[in-house]
Design a protein around this motif. Structure first.
Motif, PDB file in Angstrom:
ATOM      1  N   PHE A  93      42.957  30.504  19.401  1.00 52.28           N
ATOM      2  CA  PHE A  93      43.460  31.871  19.535  1.00 52.28           C
ATOM      3  C   PHE A  93      44.753  31.867  20.344  1.00 52.28           C
ATOM      4  CE2 PHE A  93      43.875  35.473  22.423  1.00 52.28           C
ATOM      5  CZ  PHE A  93      44.055  36.505  21.512  1.00 52.28           C
ATOM      6  N   ARG A  94      44.768  31.157  21.458  1.00 50.64           N
ATOM      7  CA  ARG A  94      45.963  31.104  22.300  1.00 50.64           C
ATOM      8  C   ARG A  94      47.151  30.524  21.532  1.00 50.64           C
ATOM      9  NH1 ARG A  94      44.907  31.451  27.920  1.00 50.64           N
ATOM     10  NH2 ARG A  94      42.699  31.343  28.505  1.00 50.64           N
ATOM     11  N   GLU A  95      46.892  29.510  20.721  1.00 49.60           N
ATOM     12  CA  GLU A  95      47.967  28.872  19.965  1.00 49.60           C
ATOM     13  C   GLU A  95      48.488  29.797  18.863  1.00 49.60           C
ATOM     14  OE1 GLU A  95      46.170  25.341  18.519  1.00 49.60           O
ATOM     15  OE2 GLU A  95      46.079  24.352  20.485  1.00 49.60           O
ATOM     16  N   THR A  96      47.573  30.536  18.239  1.00 51.99           N
ATOM     17  CA  THR A  96      47.952  31.419  17.136  1.00 51.99           C
ATOM     18  C   THR A  96      48.676  32.662  17.626  1.00 51.99           C
ATOM     19  OG1 THR A  96      46.021  30.659  15.885  1.00 51.99           O
ATOM     20  CG2 THR A  96      47.092  32.673  15.124  1.00 51.99           C
ATOM     21  N   PHE A  97      48.231  33.192  18.779  1.00 52.51           N
ATOM     22  CA  PHE A  97      48.788  34.432  19.301  1.00 52.51           C
ATOM     23  C   PHE A  97      49.303  34.235  20.732  1.00 52.51           C
ATOM     24  CE2 PHE A  97      45.412  35.722  16.289  1.00 52.51           C
ATOM     25  CZ  PHE A  97      46.177  36.431  15.369  1.00 52.51           C
ATOM     26  N   PRO A  98      50.342  33.432  20.906  1.00 53.27           N
ATOM     27  CA  PRO A  98      50.846  33.174  22.266  1.00 53.27           C
ATOM     28  C   PRO A  98      51.457  34.409  22.917  1.00 53.27           C
ATOM     29  CG  PRO A  98      52.344  32.277  20.626  1.00 53.27           C
ATOM     30  CD  PRO A  98      51.118  32.709  19.880  1.00 53.27           C
ATOM     31  N   ASP A  99      51.768  35.423  22.120  1.00 53.50           N
ATOM     32  CA  ASP A  99      52.404  36.625  22.646  1.00 53.50           C
ATOM     33  C   ASP A  99      51.401  37.666  23.141  1.00 53.50           C
ATOM     34  OD1 ASP A  99      51.532  36.797  20.025  1.00 53.50           O
ATOM     35  OD2 ASP A  99      53.115  38.162  19.369  1.00 53.50           O
ATOM     36  N   LEU A 100      50.095  37.395  22.992  1.00 53.12           N
ATOM     37  CA  LEU A 100      49.087  38.373  23.365  1.00 53.12           C
ATOM     38  C   LEU A 100      48.477  38.038  24.723  1.00 53.12           C
ATOM     39  CD1 LEU A 100      47.207  39.035  19.996  1.00 53.12           C
ATOM     40  CD2 LEU A 100      49.098  40.308  21.042  1.00 53.12           C
ATOM     41  N   GLY A 101      48.471  39.023  25.611  1.00 52.73           N
ATOM     42  CA  GLY A 101      47.896  38.843  26.935  1.00 52.73           C
ATOM     43  C   GLY A 101      46.509  39.448  27.031  1.00 52.73           C
ATOM     44  N   PHE A 102      45.624  38.779  27.767  1.00 52.97           N
ATOM     45  CA  PHE A 102      44.264  39.303  27.922  1.00 52.97           C
ATOM     46  C   PHE A 102      43.735  38.980  29.313  1.00 52.97           C
ATOM     47  CE2 PHE A 102      43.815  35.033  26.226  1.00 52.97           C
ATOM     48  CZ  PHE A 102      42.815  34.477  27.014  1.00 52.97           C
ATOM     49  N   GLN A 103      42.752  39.746  29.727  1.00 57.17           N
ATOM     50  CA  GLN A 103      42.077  39.562  31.007  1.00 57.17           C
ATOM     51  C   GLN A 103      40.585  39.733  30.785  1.00 57.17           C
ATOM     52  OE1 GLN A 103      43.292  39.365  34.601  1.00 57.17           O
ATOM     53  NE2 GLN A 103      41.144  38.765  34.688  1.00 57.17           N
ATOM     54  N   ILE A 104      39.790  38.753  31.177  1.00 60.16           N
ATOM     55  CA  ILE A 104      38.329  38.866  31.080  1.00 60.16           C
ATOM     56  C   ILE A 104      37.816  39.382  32.420  1.00 60.16           C
ATOM     57  CG2 ILE A 104      36.176  37.591  30.767  1.00 60.16           C
ATOM     58  CD1 ILE A 104      37.691  35.657  28.958  1.00 60.16           C
ATOM     59  N   TYR A 105      37.024  40.434  32.379  1.00 62.01           N
ATOM     60  CA  TYR A 105      36.542  41.029  33.623  1.00 62.01           C
ATOM     61  C   TYR A 105      35.026  40.899  33.755  1.00 62.01           C
ATOM     62  CZ  TYR A 105      35.415  45.138  30.670  1.00 62.01           C
ATOM     63  OH  TYR A 105      34.930  45.969  29.700  1.00 62.01           O
ATOM     64  N   GLY A 106      34.581  40.828  34.998  1.00 62.43           N
ATOM     65  CA  GLY A 106      33.162  40.757  35.311  1.00 62.43           C
ATOM     66  C   GLY A 106      32.717  41.972  36.091  1.00 62.43           C
ATOM     67  N   ALA A 107      31.516  41.880  36.673  1.00 60.16           N
ATOM     68  CA  ALA A 107      30.916  43.024  37.350  1.00 60.16           C
ATOM     69  C   ALA A 107      31.704  43.463  38.577  1.00 60.16           C
ATOM     70  CB  ALA A 107      29.480  42.692  37.747  1.00 60.16           C
ATOM     71  N   ASP A 108      32.406  42.542  39.240  1.00 55.83           N
ATOM     72  CA  ASP A 108      33.113  42.874  40.470  1.00 55.83           C
ATOM     73  C   ASP A 108      34.606  43.120  40.252  1.00 55.83           C
ATOM     74  OD1 ASP A 108      33.739  40.306  39.789  1.00 55.83           O
ATOM     75  OD2 ASP A 108      33.520  39.465  41.806  1.00 55.83           O
ATOM     76  N   PHE A 109      35.008  43.291  39.003  1.00 52.17           N
ATOM     77  CA  PHE A 109      36.424  43.483  38.676  1.00 52.17           C
ATOM     78  C   PHE A 109      36.900  44.844  39.176  1.00 52.17           C
ATOM     79  CE2 PHE A 109      39.920  44.597  35.726  1.00 52.17           C
ATOM     80  CZ  PHE A 109      40.723  43.479  35.886  1.00 52.17           C
ATOM     81  N   ASN A 110      38.098  44.894  39.751  1.00 50.56           N
ATOM     82  CA  ASN A 110      38.679  46.136  40.268  1.00 50.56           C
ATOM     83  C   ASN A 110      39.467  46.822  39.151  1.00 50.56           C
ATOM     84  OD1 ASN A 110      40.083  48.192  41.581  1.00 50.56           O
ATOM     85  ND2 ASN A 110      40.330  46.990  43.455  1.00 50.56           N
ATOM     86  N   HIS A 111      38.799  47.677  38.405  1.00 50.95           N
ATOM     87  CA  HIS A 111      39.448  48.341  37.280  1.00 50.95           C
ATOM     88  C   HIS A 111      40.512  49.321  37.741  1.00 50.95           C
ATOM     89  CE1 HIS A 111      36.751  46.702  34.204  1.00 50.95           C
ATOM     90  NE2 HIS A 111      35.793  46.835  35.107  1.00 50.95           N
ATOM     91  N   GLU A 112      40.268  49.990  38.850  1.00 50.88           N
ATOM     92  CA  GLU A 112      41.243  50.961  39.350  1.00 50.88           C
ATOM     93  C   GLU A 112      42.574  50.282  39.663  1.00 50.88           C
ATOM     94  OE1 GLU A 112      37.271  52.606  39.643  1.00 50.88           O
ATOM     95  OE2 GLU A 112      38.111  50.702  40.310  1.00 50.88           O
ATOM     96  N   ALA A 113      42.523  49.104  40.252  1.00 50.83           N
ATOM     97  CA  ALA A 113      43.751  48.370  40.552  1.00 50.83           C
ATOM     98  C   ALA A 113      44.420  47.882  39.268  1.00 50.83           C
ATOM     99  CB  ALA A 113      43.447  47.185  41.463  1.00 50.83           C
TER     100      ALA A 113
END
Length: 376
Positions: free
Chosen positions: A62-82
């Motif tokens: 996926f990273r090789e095919t779409f190098p222009d796409l940014g992503f973030q994986i979040y867990g239970a303690d992720f600060n969504h407001e920030a």
């Protein structure tokens, strides 16, 4: 502007068609000079199944095919407001956990300067009404519904302040004709078995016609139970399992015709909403024959962009005609491509999204849109 998309998964398209559209929209936003980031949960069902089946290498592909796409994986303690504090636009997909849907809405209510939209690309508003009715959307600036009948459902029930129709579409930088590739097979269908929402239809409009005609056919997709695999085998259909969406254009190019088999909930309760594969297949320049569905919004030109078969016998007859009549095949290809290129690419959908933002956006977003328009 900075766009944040909450999604079930950007990385994985394993039984997750919305990833197709989201990737195309994000890529077009980036090409226009915007920032785009997808946020997906660490317990994504689609991504977990992809890794279990294909291994970690699928993520690297996926990273090789779409190098222009940014992503973030979040867990239970992720600060969504920030994470969303400096965003201009936040779009939350309907498979996001209800508690998080509400939490992001509260961030908007409590002074968030971003425009907040809810994006619905499923039939749960009809088939599982309680799931959608239980979502807290009162702090959202608008709802994007992937069909007019779904938009009307939201309006009727009072879900959301403003509701806009925003159909899916094809990323035509990826889904395009590949005439340099030799056609080695007759028919291909790319689709998942799913939750018995079209089991009988797959047998009637795909398996039996292929068997009757003795076609060289292939199926790609996931979640096929043993009895379905046996039916494919008995009809002489090659089953290839999961296919990365980025590889689908090559698969289409190697075959002479494809079919569309809509899921029953859309046919019966949400007319006018095709699967994204219709847009993608036509964008690839492959003739398409569809099982019945009501194109209530006149997205296409049935009989010109694709053919409609009302039963299995008609499907077999039309498949035979398309495969034996080069003029018919070429006419379908030309018409389908014309419609996609003029109305149904991700570029068109980004234009529509920006128009929505100009109407319901926060002051910051409206000012940025006006400044960009003035600069152009």
């Amino acid at each position: 502007m900075k766009f944040n998309f909450y999604t079930h998964s950007l990385i994985s398209d394993w039984n997750h068609g919305n990833a197709h559209f989201l990737r195309g929209v994000m890529r077009d936003l980036v090409r226009r000079g915007h920032q785009a980031l997808a946020l997906e949960p660490d317990d994504s069902w689609s991504r977990a199944n992809l890794i279990a089946e294909q291994g970690p290498v699928a993520i690297e592909r996926f990273r090789e095919t779409f190098p222009d796409l940014g992503f973030q994986i979040y867990g239970a303690d992720f600060n969504h407001e920030a994470a969303i504090d400096d965003a201009d636009v936040v779009i939350v997909h309907e498979w996001t956990e209800p508690a998080l849907v509400e939490r992001i809405g509260q961030a908007r209510r409590d002074g968030g300067r971003f425009t907040l939209l809810f994006h619905d690309t499923h039939h749960r508003a009809v088939s599982a009404e309680g799931d959608i009715a239980g979502l807290r959307l009162d702090n959202y600036d608008g709802v994007l519904a992937f069909g007019e009948t779904l938009r009307q459902r939201y309006l009727k029930t009072g879900w959301g302040k403003r509701v806009y129709t925003w159909h899916e579409a094809a990323d035509d930088t990826l889904f395009r004709p590949r005439p340099e590739i030799a056609r080695t097979g007759d028919l291909i269908w790319i689709g998942n078995w799913g939750d018995d929402e079209r089991s009988a239809e797959i047998l009637e409009f795909l398996v039996r016609p292929v068997k009757v005609l003795g076609l060289d056919a292939a199926v790609r997709g996931v979640r096929y139970p043993e009895h379905a695999l046996e039916a494919l085998s008995e009809a002489g259909i090659e089953y290839g399992g999961w296919i990365a969406n980025a590889e689908a254009p090559l698969a289409f190019a190697r075959h002479r015709v494809t079919v569309h088999i809509p899921r029953r909930p859309y046919v019966e309760n949400l007319p006018g909403i095709p699967t994204i594969r219709v847009f993608e297949a036509l964008a690839c320049g492959i003739p398409l024959i569809s099982a019945p569905w009501n194109d209530a919004e006149n997205l296409f030109r049935p009989g010109h962009d694709y053919l409609v078969a009302h039963d299995g016998e008609e499907m077999a007859r039309q498949l035979s005609e398309v495969l034996s009549d080069a003029d018919l095949s070429d006419a379908l290809v030309a018409s389908g491509l014309e419609t996609i290129r003029s109305r149904h690419t991700c570029r068109h959908r980004v234009d529509e999204l920006l128009s929505v933002l100009a109407e319901c956006g926060t002051r910051r977003v409206v000012e940025k849109l006006a400044a960009k328009e003035a600069a152009e």
